[in-house]
Design a protein around this motif. Structure first.
Motif, short mmCIF file in Angstrom:
data_model
loop_
_atom_site.label_atom_id
_atom_site.label_comp_id
_atom_site.label_asym_id
_atom_site.label_seq_id
_atom_site.Cartn_x
_atom_site.Cartn_y
_atom_site.Cartn_z
N MET A 161 0.85 -1.17 0.00
CA MET A 161 0.00 0.00 0.00
C MET A 161 0.90 1.23 0.00
N ARG A 162 0.55 2.20 -0.81
CA ARG A 162 1.32 3.44 -0.92
C ARG A 162 0.55 4.57 -0.25
N ARG A 218 -10.44 4.76 -9.10
CA ARG A 218 -9.73 4.54 -7.85
C ARG A 218 -10.47 5.24 -6.71
N TYR A 273 4.84 0.08 4.77
CA TYR A 273 4.15 0.85 3.73
C TYR A 273 5.17 1.60 2.87
N ARG A 322 -9.31 7.28 -0.35
CA ARG A 322 -9.23 6.94 1.08
C ARG A 322 -8.43 8.06 1.72
N TYR A 369 -1.53 6.80 -5.02
CA TYR A 369 -1.61 6.56 -3.57
C TYR A 369 -2.91 5.85 -3.21
N ASP A 370 -2.78 4.94 -2.25
CA ASP A 370 -3.93 4.20 -1.74
C ASP A 370 -4.55 4.89 -0.54
#
Length: 86
Positions: free
Chosen positions: A1-2, A75, A25, A78, A45-46
């Protein structure tokens, strides 16, 4: 996860990024709202961790802009908001 952290306090930003990296991360950090918005819009980015009071664009404005744009992207956005007092 980025993860992208946006925080104008350099020491706090470094701490956040280091902790995220230690936890496995991929983490990047920037100090201004304008830079944070630009990087977040790249879609790489996540998760975003965004301070509220930032130079340039505020953290709230970053989140509002991304959420408004998110309806047109695949996407999901978050986002996390944090405020610290010292």
């Amino acid at each position: 996860m980025r993860v992208l952290a946006v925080e104008d306090d350099r020491r706090l930003l470094a701490t956040i990024v280091n902790i995220l990296r230690e936890e496995g991360y991929e983490a990047d950090g920037v100090e201004t709202g304008d830079d944070g918005l630009y990087l977040a819009q790249q879609g790489i980015y996540d998760l975003l961790v965004v301070d509220i009071m930032l130079p340039g664009m505020s953290g709230l404005d970053i989140v509002r802009t991304l959420r408004a744009e998110g309806a047109a992207t695949e996407r999901p956005n978050r986002t996390g908001m944090c405020a610290t007092t010292v």
